[in-house]
Design a protein around this motif. Structure first.
Motif, mmCIF file in Angstrom:
data_model
loop_
_atom_site.group_PDB
_atom_site.id
_atom_site.type_symbol
_atom_site.label_atom_id
_atom_site.label_comp_id
_atom_site.label_asym_id
_atom_site.label_seq_id
_atom_site.Cartn_x
_atom_site.Cartn_y
_atom_site.Cartn_z
ATOM 1 N N UNK A 52 -57.286 39.021 -26.717
ATOM 2 C CA UNK A 52 -57.898 39.681 -25.559
ATOM 3 C C UNK A 52 -56.794 40.303 -24.752
ATOM 4 N N UNK A 53 -57.113 41.441 -24.148
ATOM 5 C CA UNK A 53 -56.160 42.114 -23.272
ATOM 6 C C UNK A 53 -56.919 42.615 -22.045
ATOM 7 N N UNK A 54 -56.302 42.434 -20.891
ATOM 8 C CA UNK A 54 -56.867 42.981 -19.651
ATOM 9 C C UNK A 54 -56.101 44.247 -19.315
ATOM 10 N N UNK A 55 -56.836 45.338 -19.194
ATOM 11 C CA UNK A 55 -56.236 46.608 -18.809
ATOM 12 C C UNK A 55 -56.652 46.871 -17.372
ATOM 13 N N UNK A 56 -55.678 47.120 -16.537
ATOM 14 C CA UNK A 56 -55.944 47.378 -15.119
ATOM 15 C C UNK A 56 -55.780 48.866 -14.865
ATOM 16 N N UNK A 57 -56.826 49.434 -14.244
ATOM 17 C CA UNK A 57 -56.890 50.870 -13.998
ATOM 18 C C UNK A 57 -57.316 51.113 -12.551
ATOM 19 N N UNK A 58 -57.327 52.381 -12.183
ATOM 20 C CA UNK A 58 -57.801 52.735 -10.845
ATOM 21 C C UNK A 58 -59.298 52.467 -10.770
ATOM 22 N N UNK A 59 -59.779 52.134 -9.588
ATOM 23 C CA UNK A 59 -61.188 51.820 -9.387
ATOM 24 C C UNK A 59 -61.303 50.656 -8.435
ATOM 25 N N UNK A 60 -62.510 50.132 -8.322
ATOM 26 C CA UNK A 60 -62.726 49.026 -7.398
ATOM 27 C C UNK A 60 -61.916 47.807 -7.849
ATOM 28 N N UNK A 61 -61.326 47.134 -6.896
ATOM 29 C CA UNK A 61 -60.481 45.975 -7.182
ATOM 30 C C UNK A 61 -61.334 44.833 -7.723
ATOM 31 N N UNK A 62 -60.882 44.243 -8.833
ATOM 32 C CA UNK A 62 -61.552 43.080 -9.394
ATOM 33 C C UNK A 62 -61.167 41.877 -8.545
ATOM 34 N N UNK A 63 -62.163 41.241 -7.935
ATOM 35 C CA UNK A 63 -61.917 40.148 -6.986
ATOM 36 C C UNK A 63 -61.254 38.937 -7.637
ATOM 37 N N UNK A 90 -49.162 39.638 -12.011
ATOM 38 C CA UNK A 90 -47.712 39.582 -12.204
ATOM 39 C C UNK A 90 -46.979 38.968 -11.014
ATOM 40 N N UNK A 91 -45.862 38.302 -11.320
ATOM 41 C CA UNK A 91 -45.062 37.692 -10.261
ATOM 42 C C UNK A 91 -44.379 38.746 -9.391
ATOM 43 N N UNK A 92 -44.141 39.936 -9.949
ATOM 44 C CA UNK A 92 -43.544 41.036 -9.184
ATOM 45 C C UNK A 92 -44.642 42.008 -8.735
ATOM 46 N N UNK A 93 -45.665 41.452 -8.084
ATOM 47 C CA UNK A 93 -46.886 42.170 -7.720
ATOM 48 C C UNK A 93 -46.632 43.422 -6.878
ATOM 49 N N UNK A 94 -45.511 43.472 -6.176
ATOM 50 C CA UNK A 94 -45.217 44.638 -5.340
ATOM 51 C C UNK A 94 -45.044 45.918 -6.172
ATOM 52 N N UNK A 95 -44.913 45.767 -7.498
ATOM 53 C CA UNK A 95 -44.745 46.926 -8.382
ATOM 54 C C UNK A 95 -46.049 47.313 -9.081
ATOM 55 N N UNK A 96 -47.172 46.850 -8.536
ATOM 56 C CA UNK A 96 -48.482 47.134 -9.118
ATOM 57 C C UNK A 96 -49.417 47.618 -8.016
ATOM 58 N N UNK A 97 -50.217 48.638 -8.335
ATOM 59 C CA UNK A 97 -51.098 49.225 -7.315
ATOM 60 C C UNK A 97 -52.547 49.373 -7.764
ATOM 61 N N UNK A 98 -52.819 49.209 -9.057
ATOM 62 C CA UNK A 98 -54.199 49.343 -9.542
ATOM 63 C C UNK A 98 -54.674 47.981 -10.056
ATOM 64 N N UNK A 99 -55.902 47.613 -9.659
ATOM 65 C CA UNK A 99 -56.377 46.261 -9.941
ATOM 66 C C UNK A 99 -57.838 46.203 -10.382
ATOM 67 N N UNK A 100 -58.342 47.265 -11.004
ATOM 68 C CA UNK A 100 -59.681 47.221 -11.586
ATOM 69 C C UNK A 100 -59.514 46.772 -13.032
#
Length: 174
Positions: free
Chosen positions: A90-101, A108-118
């Motif tokens: 299984x793989x989770x792909x995170x894309x632009x769109x509504x944030x998955x709660x 990721x532990x370096x979350x400051x380098x991520x901006x899309x969470x759908x």
């Protein structure tokens, strides 16, 4: 302890994808220059990459992340359009769109380098197509994953990563 080489061969076997000895010896293995391959890394086999099309296998160890990036338009060449098809795991792909709660994987532990969470979860036999210039990142689940990528031409040197410290050309040995 299982060696990474053995994990890769096992994942390929579980996916039903056969690569020759020469192909497995020549896999592209990147840690994106972050020196934390088991957390942020990717193993890639490229079947073909021409001016018109590209086909790859993306092999991911358990919980491994391919960091957030886009494949931008460069000059007259439109950014890469790509389809991901999960072959194993299984793989989770995170894309632009509504944030998955409540995403199904640990962020990721370096979350400051991520901006899309759908989150879009792909299981064996499922696929997702991304349009050119789509910001995305992905993470394998606990069993690892093998994902086939079918796309227009791949120009890795042009990829734009949210984390500016990333060196896409960085290679490591298995």
């Amino acid at each position: 302890m299982v060696k990474v080489n053995d994990q890769v061969l096992e994942l390929l076997g579980l996916s039903g994808i056969f690569l020759t000895k020469v192909e497995t010896e020549n896999l592209e293995v990147t840690d994106f220059g972050l020196n934390d391959f088991h957390h942020t890394g990717l193993i890639i086999h490229t079947y073909i990459n021409t001016e018109r099309c590209c086909a790859k296998e993306l092999i991911m160890l358990p919980d491994q992340i391919c960091p957030e990036h886009t494949h931008p338009t460069v000059g007259q060449r439109l950014g890469k359009e790509e389809t991901f098809r999960c072959r194993y795991g299984k793989v989770s792909i995170f894309i632009e769109g509504s944030i998955t709660a409540n995403p199904s994987v640990t962020l990721p532990k370096d979350i400051e380098h991520y901006t899309v969470f759908h989150e879009v979860i792909l299981e064996k036999g499922q696929q997702l197509t991304l349009t050119p210039n789509s910001k995305h990142w992905f993470k394998a689940h606990s069993d690892g994953a093998v994902v086939s990528e079918f796309s227009t031409n791949s120009n890795d040197a042009a990829d734009l990563f949210t984390n500016k410290a990333i060196n896409r050309a960085s290679r490591v040995q298995l």
